[in-house]
Every structure is written in C-alpha cells, then in structure tokens.
Motif scaffolding. Sequence first.
Motif, PDB file in Angstrom:
ATOM      1  N   ALA A   1     -18.876  64.968  -9.385  1.00 44.52           N
ATOM      2  CA  ALA A   1     -20.333  64.294 -10.161  1.00 44.52           C
ATOM      3  C   ALA A   1     -20.959  63.578  -8.989  1.00 44.52           C
ATOM      4  O   ALA A   1     -22.073  63.301  -9.298  1.00 44.52           O
ATOM      5  CB  ALA A   1     -19.570  63.490 -10.985  1.00 44.52           C
ATOM      6  N   LEU A   2     -20.317  62.934  -8.202  1.00 42.06           N
ATOM      7  CA  LEU A   2     -20.761  62.169  -7.025  1.00 42.06           C
ATOM      8  C   LEU A   2     -21.737  63.287  -6.146  1.00 42.06           C
ATOM      9  O   LEU A   2     -22.860  62.691  -5.711  1.00 42.06           O
ATOM     10  CB  LEU A   2     -19.752  61.397  -6.226  1.00 42.06           C
ATOM     11  N   GLU A   3     -21.177  63.937  -5.786  1.00 42.79           N
ATOM     12  CA  GLU A   3     -21.599  65.093  -5.101  1.00 42.79           C
ATOM     13  C   GLU A   3     -23.188  65.665  -5.631  1.00 42.79           C
ATOM     14  O   GLU A   3     -24.227  65.617  -4.887  1.00 42.79           O
ATOM     15  CB  GLU A   3     -21.054  66.368  -4.647  1.00 42.79           C
ATOM     16  N   ILE A   4     -23.128  65.899  -7.092  1.00 42.91           N
ATOM     17  CA  ILE A   4     -24.353  66.247  -7.822  1.00 42.91           C
ATOM     18  C   ILE A   4     -25.390  64.879  -7.603  1.00 42.91           C
ATOM     19  O   ILE A   4     -26.593  64.974  -7.425  1.00 42.91           O
ATOM     20  CB  ILE A   4     -24.011  66.171  -9.091  1.00 42.91           C
TER      21      ILE A   4
ATOM     22  N   LEU B   1     -27.204  65.003 -13.359  1.00 44.47           N
ATOM     23  CA  LEU B   1     -25.706  64.754 -13.974  1.00 44.47           C
ATOM     24  C   LEU B   1     -25.606  64.859 -15.192  1.00 44.47           C
ATOM     25  O   LEU B   1     -25.888  63.974 -16.018  1.00 44.47           O
ATOM     26  CB  LEU B   1     -25.176  63.436 -13.292  1.00 44.47           C
ATOM     27  N   THR B   2     -25.035  66.312 -15.971  1.00 41.60           N
ATOM     28  CA  THR B   2     -24.672  66.399 -17.398  1.00 41.60           C
ATOM     29  C   THR B   2     -23.526  66.960 -17.129  1.00 41.60           C
ATOM     30  O   THR B   2     -22.709  67.567 -16.257  1.00 41.60           O
ATOM     31  CB  THR B   2     -26.062  67.369 -17.857  1.00 41.60           C
ATOM     32  N   ILE B   3     -22.904  66.694 -18.552  1.00 41.36           N
ATOM     33  CA  ILE B   3     -21.737  67.561 -18.825  1.00 41.36           C
ATOM     34  C   ILE B   3     -21.677  68.971 -18.657  1.00 41.36           C
ATOM     35  O   ILE B   3     -20.747  69.509 -17.838  1.00 41.36           O
ATOM     36  CB  ILE B   3     -21.063  67.235 -20.138  1.00 41.36           C
ATOM     37  N   ARG B   4     -22.509  69.555 -19.036  1.00 44.79           N
ATOM     38  CA  ARG B   4     -22.765  70.832 -19.038  1.00 44.79           C
ATOM     39  C   ARG B   4     -22.946  71.788 -17.351  1.00 44.79           C
ATOM     40  O   ARG B   4     -22.291  72.440 -16.898  1.00 44.79           O
ATOM     41  CB  ARG B   4     -24.065  71.616 -19.476  1.00 44.79           C
ATOM     42  N   ARG B   5     -23.759  70.629 -16.522  1.00 46.77           N
ATOM     43  CA  ARG B   5     -23.749  71.163 -15.223  1.00 46.77           C
ATOM     44  C   ARG B   5     -22.294  70.869 -14.503  1.00 46.77           C
ATOM     45  O   ARG B   5     -22.049  71.595 -13.611  1.00 46.77           O
ATOM     46  CB  ARG B   5     -25.093  70.200 -14.490  1.00 46.77           C
ATOM     47  N   LEU B   6     -21.816  69.710 -14.964  1.00 50.10           N
ATOM     48  CA  LEU B   6     -20.633  69.326 -14.168  1.00 50.10           C
ATOM     49  C   LEU B   6     -19.484  70.354 -14.297  1.00 50.10           C
ATOM     50  O   LEU B   6     -18.694  70.585 -13.581  1.00 50.10           O
ATOM     51  CB  LEU B   6     -20.216  67.732 -14.542  1.00 50.10           C
TER      52      LEU B   6
ATOM     53  N   GLY C   1     -16.278  74.627 -12.605  1.00 55.09           N
ATOM     54  CA  GLY C   1     -15.387  76.017 -13.036  1.00 55.09           C
ATOM     55  C   GLY C   1     -14.497  75.920 -14.247  1.00 55.09           C
ATOM     56  O   GLY C   1     -13.533  76.278 -14.298  1.00 55.09           O
ATOM     57  N   ALA C   2     -15.086  74.837 -15.231  1.00 59.82           N
ATOM     58  CA  ALA C   2     -14.213  74.422 -16.205  1.00 59.82           C
ATOM     59  C   ALA C   2     -15.145  74.583 -17.478  1.00 59.82           C
ATOM     60  O   ALA C   2     -16.282  74.491 -17.510  1.00 59.82           O
ATOM     61  CB  ALA C   2     -13.644  72.854 -16.335  1.00 59.82           C
ATOM     62  N   SER C   3     -14.429  74.342 -18.715  1.00 63.44           N
ATOM     63  CA  SER C   3     -15.237  74.345 -19.751  1.00 63.44           C
ATOM     64  C   SER C   3     -15.512  72.926 -20.075  1.00 63.44           C
ATOM     65  O   SER C   3     -15.121  72.021 -19.717  1.00 63.44           O
ATOM     66  CB  SER C   3     -14.607  74.696 -21.242  1.00 63.44           C
ATOM     67  N   ARG C   4     -16.590  72.762 -20.885  1.00 68.36           N
ATOM     68  CA  ARG C   4     -17.087  71.398 -21.270  1.00 68.36           C
ATOM     69  C   ARG C   4     -15.829  70.836 -22.220  1.00 68.36           C
ATOM     70  O   ARG C   4     -15.868  69.603 -22.130  1.00 68.36           O
ATOM     71  CB  ARG C   4     -18.307  71.495 -22.206  1.00 68.36           C
ATOM     72  N   MET C   5     -15.069  71.494 -23.068  1.00 67.56           N
ATOM     73  CA  MET C   5     -14.095  70.961 -23.658  1.00 67.56           C
ATOM     74  C   MET C   5     -13.167  70.434 -22.691  1.00 67.56           C
ATOM     75  O   MET C   5     -12.489  69.456 -23.001  1.00 67.56           O
ATOM     76  CB  MET C   5     -13.337  71.952 -24.723  1.00 67.56           C
TER      77      MET C   5
ATOM     78  N   TYR D   1     -14.222  67.021 -21.620  1.00 62.92           N
ATOM     79  CA  TYR D   1     -13.904  66.136 -22.706  1.00 62.92           C
ATOM     80  C   TYR D   1     -12.537  65.614 -23.175  1.00 62.92           C
ATOM     81  O   TYR D   1     -12.325  64.386 -23.359  1.00 62.92           O
ATOM     82  CB  TYR D   1     -14.455  66.664 -23.997  1.00 62.92           C
ATOM     83  N   ARG D   2     -11.616  66.260 -22.299  1.00 65.22           N
ATOM     84  CA  ARG D   2     -10.296  65.617 -22.305  1.00 65.22           C
ATOM     85  C   ARG D   2     -10.067  64.463 -21.243  1.00 65.22           C
ATOM     86  O   ARG D   2      -9.104  63.811 -21.494  1.00 65.22           O
ATOM     87  CB  ARG D   2      -9.410  66.817 -22.205  1.00 65.22           C
ATOM     88  N   HIS D   3     -11.097  64.383 -20.409  1.00 62.15           N
ATOM     89  CA  HIS D   3     -10.852  63.248 -19.292  1.00 62.15           C
ATOM     90  C   HIS D   3     -12.135  62.618 -19.264  1.00 62.15           C
ATOM     91  O   HIS D   3     -12.141  61.460 -18.844  1.00 62.15           O
ATOM     92  CB  HIS D   3     -11.228  64.065 -17.939  1.00 62.15           C
ATOM     93  N   VAL D   4     -13.178  62.954 -19.792  1.00 61.41           N
ATOM     94  CA  VAL D   4     -14.227  61.909 -19.923  1.00 61.41           C
ATOM     95  C   VAL D   4     -15.000  62.050 -21.331  1.00 61.41           C
ATOM     96  O   VAL D   4     -15.320  63.282 -21.740  1.00 61.41           O
ATOM     97  CB  VAL D   4     -15.685  62.489 -18.848  1.00 61.41           C
ATOM     98  N   ALA D   5     -15.025  61.104 -22.094  1.00 58.63           N
ATOM     99  CA  ALA D   5     -15.651  61.050 -23.275  1.00 58.63           C
ATOM    100  C   ALA D   5     -16.917  61.485 -23.675  1.00 58.63           C
ATOM    101  O   ALA D   5     -17.140  62.310 -24.590  1.00 58.63           O
ATOM    102  CB  ALA D   5     -15.474  59.531 -24.132  1.00 58.63           C
ATOM    103  N   ASP D   6     -17.745  61.141 -22.899  1.00 59.46           N
ATOM    104  CA  ASP D   6     -19.481  61.785 -23.063  1.00 59.46           C
ATOM    105  C   ASP D   6     -20.162  61.246 -21.523  1.00 59.46           C
ATOM    106  O   ASP D   6     -19.619  60.821 -20.641  1.00 59.46           O
ATOM    107  CB  ASP D   6     -19.970  61.024 -24.283  1.00 59.46           C
ATOM    108  N   LYS D   7     -21.314  61.532 -22.022  1.00 58.67           N
ATOM    109  CA  LYS D   7     -22.296  61.386 -20.494  1.00 58.67           C
ATOM    110  C   LYS D   7     -22.214  59.875 -20.139  1.00 58.67           C
ATOM    111  O   LYS D   7     -22.248  59.670 -19.048  1.00 58.67           O
ATOM    112  CB  LYS D   7     -23.802  62.037 -20.963  1.00 58.67           C
ATOM    113  N   GLU D   8     -22.301  59.087 -21.194  1.00 56.07           N
ATOM    114  CA  GLU D   8     -22.261  57.726 -20.721  1.00 56.07           C
ATOM    115  C   GLU D   8     -20.973  57.226 -20.091  1.00 56.07           C
ATOM    116  O   GLU D   8     -21.145  56.626 -19.175  1.00 56.07           O
ATOM    117  CB  GLU D   8     -22.479  56.752 -22.059  1.00 56.07           C
ATOM    118  N   ALA D   9     -19.697  57.742 -20.387  1.00 57.96           N
ATOM    119  CA  ALA D   9     -18.737  57.495 -19.869  1.00 57.96           C
ATOM    120  C   ALA D   9     -18.677  58.229 -18.360  1.00 57.96           C
ATOM    121  O   ALA D   9     -18.004  57.424 -17.284  1.00 57.96           O
ATOM    122  CB  ALA D   9     -17.417  57.955 -20.549  1.00 57.96           C
ATOM    123  N   LEU D  10     -19.271  59.213 -18.221  1.00 63.77           N
ATOM    124  CA  LEU D  10     -19.368  59.774 -16.845  1.00 63.77           C
ATOM    125  C   LEU D  10     -20.112  59.177 -16.024  1.00 63.77           C
ATOM    126  O   LEU D  10     -19.837  58.969 -14.679  1.00 63.77           O
ATOM    127  CB  LEU D  10     -20.033  61.282 -17.041  1.00 63.77           C
TER     128      LEU D  10
END
Length: 221
Positions: free
Chosen positions: A27-30, A39-44, A49-53, A56-65
């Motif tokens: 995320a920092l690199e983006i 910086l979005t959940i989809r882009r990250l 190389g992971a699913s959005r789901m 979400y096990r590690h970051v609740a939402d965009k605000e938390a990111l």
Amino acid sequence: MASSADQQPPSRRAWGSLSQARIVAVALEIARTEGMEALTIRRLAADLGASRMALYRHVADKEALVDLVMNAIAEHDVVPPGIDEGPWPHRLRLLATAMRRQLAAYPGVVDVLMTRANHGPGALHLVETILAILADAGLDERQAARHYLIFIDLVLGRLHRELHGDPIAAHRTASLVALADKAGGHPRLRAAEPHLRAVSSEEIFEAELDMLIEAVKAAKS
C-alpha cells in the motif's frame, strides 16, 4: 498472438500467506508512486495477487487501510534519526524539514491530513517528539501545547499551499505586476518585483521556522 500462458490470470497467494505488514508495504508503494487516490482495496488486492476477501481478513475497509498507511508514514518516515540530539532549535527545524519532505513524497497524504486526524502509534510518537522538543526549549505545558499547534499549522499549511496554490507562486507575482503596468504608477511594487520573483517556497518555509523559533524563545523569557 498471445500464448496461453500470457492469458492466464495472475496467480493467487497461498492461503494464510498474507500478512498486515505485507499489505502495508505494498500500500505504501502504491501511495508513493501513484498517490493516495490510487489506493483502493481492489488495486491493492491485484498488486498482492490476493482476493479482496483475503484482504478484508486483515483490513476492515478503505478507511482502515488509509489509517494503516498514514500511521506507517508517521512511524517510519517522518521522525528523522538523531532527533533527540543537539540544541532544540536544530531539532525542531530538522523535524519540520523531514515532515515537509516525507509527506510530499506521498501524493495526496497532506490532503488526507488536512481533513482527518491520524491517531495511530506513529502519529502519537510524532506528537510526543514535538512536545518534548518544546519542553526542552523551556516551555511549560500550556505554552508547549500552543506552539505545537502552531508548528503543525506551519508545516502542513505550507506544504498544502505549495501543492495546491501557493500565494507566493511566480505566476501570481507576474499577474500582479502586469496589473500594475496596465494601471500605471505603483513605484514600490515595480521596485520590489525582481525581489518578489526571487523568493522561493524554501525560503518562506525557513523564514517561518525562524519566526516560530523566535516566538518560542520569547514565550519562555
């Protein structure tokens, strides 16, 4: 024609291989290379190389990111090494310069800071560092609190103006002088013109820090 290998979707991470530390690093690199807007959940998820789901096990939402990214910048980039050493004016100037430089390295970060607070441990460390420098300058708690707010306003305000419309920008001086040429007269403005053009944002920043340091000295006397 693309090969079958070229047409394969990006490989997914193995289950359990994703960590919050890795998420924050990518995320920092983006944020550094493309800005906070990118910086979005989809882009990250795509970059990891992971699913959005899985994210979400590690970051609740965009605000938390965003909170995680802002904290990482404050914790690792903003406070320079050796900030506890040397005379307090040197340390205050060193910290202000590091904040201005490092926050500018992440496009959009200062805009986030102007509209929302950063309450992570990195931000708390930064606040404590500023207040410690002001205490070492001889200020009591009330004076230190006041000058802490002035320091934050100075650094973030100057950077925000530099990025979004600086009142000392050369084009503003040029339009002012052009108006004076059209109107005639205004000898003081004409005499000041080359000097106005010569002043840089860096000089303004240093002069504002000089004034803050002198204000701190006056407050403790």
